[in-house]
Design a protein around this motif. Sequence first.
Motif, PDB file in Angstrom:
ATOM      1  N   HIS A  77       1.930  -0.735  -6.244  1.00  0.00           N
ATOM      2  CA  HIS A  77       0.841  -0.546  -5.285  1.00  0.00           C
ATOM      3  C   HIS A  77      -0.057  -1.772  -5.207  1.00  0.00           C
ATOM      4  O   HIS A  77      -0.400  -2.383  -6.218  1.00  0.00           O
ATOM      5  CB  HIS A  77      -0.001   0.674  -5.667  1.00  0.00           C
TER       6      HIS A  77
ATOM      7  N   GLN B 280       0.246   4.352   0.331  1.00  0.00           N
ATOM      8  CA  GLN B 280      -0.050   5.325   1.383  1.00  0.00           C
ATOM      9  C   GLN B 280       0.635   4.945   2.693  1.00  0.00           C
ATOM     10  O   GLN B 280       1.079   5.814   3.447  1.00  0.00           O
ATOM     11  CB  GLN B 280      -1.566   5.419   1.584  1.00  0.00           C
TER      12      GLN B 280
ATOM     13  N   ASP C 104       0.845  -1.190   0.000  1.00  0.00           N
ATOM     14  CA  ASP C 104       0.000   0.000   0.000  1.00  0.00           C
ATOM     15  C   ASP C 104       0.886   1.248   0.000  1.00  0.00           C
ATOM     16  O   ASP C 104       1.585   1.515   0.975  1.00  0.00           O
ATOM     17  CB  ASP C 104      -0.897  -0.030   1.247  1.00  0.00           C
TER      18      ASP C 104
END
Length: 316
Positions: free
Chosen positions: A61, A41, A39
Amino acid sequence: MRIGLDMMGGDFAPLEAVKGVKLFLDTVATNVHLVLIGDEQALLPLIADAQLDQSKYSIVHSSQVIGMNEHPTKALKEKQQSSIAIGFYLLQHKKIDAFISAGNTGAMMVGAIYSIKPIDGIQRPTISTPLPREDGSANTLLDAGINADCKPENLVQFAVLGSLYSQYILGVPQPKVGLLNIGEEEGKGNLLAQATYPLLKENEQIHFIGNVEGRDVFTDKADVVVCEGFTGNVILKMAESFYDLSVRRNIQDEYIARFDFETYGGTPVLGVSEPVIIGHGISKATAFKNMIVLAEKMIETKLLDKIKESFPTKVE
């Protein structure tokens, strides 16, 4: 050389995975390019804090994670955007040269067997575990838990796979292979051991030395110890407990310290057509670093080519 790393797998991911990447890049001189799957983020702030060399990695990702307790086959099928599923997709399509994860072991085995397939001629892929010896080297025990029930032919293949691994990864010139048993004499043991012994004895691909007992597994009597996965996993967990016991009792011993699984990182799935390494669920930075080192060595030594040459005929 491109090595894929599941950054979301394991109890301490992604922080310890990022620390492991930094440790590898800071301490190992290499031309490896790391493909970090996870991920974005969650990863980007950690990577920024770690100040990784941007030329040494790229991020792919993934929006999903397969939990440690999820059903492996169902999770892989339903979570196509998970870090494990994406890792196997990249490996299958030659976008990476090896794939590492400390995530769901079952999902890793399902992915290894059904995404990239076993090598022709191999009936059952296996995993091994190192058993430390006092001289600083290590024996190889297999199967370590994937194949709880086995046929004699499976153990013979494990012996060949273990010999190749010991020779090309651990640097043992002519590995001695022992069959784990309850006595040294030929004819000892249960039906599986009794049926396996003559097959190992006649196999010209290995240096078979006969039966070895439980007291021999940490000595130099054999370099490769073969058994079915039920027994192998009992020995593995018992060996891991030595280190935990020493920590609890504050025992400082150089030899016992080598029973810390972090020293070895993870175990390759031997018998599948691409390098796949499975890490312990509680892996931390050192373990992640050592898994990357192992993957690099598997690629450099062309271990899988050696295995393919040893199993030229497909078993239907």
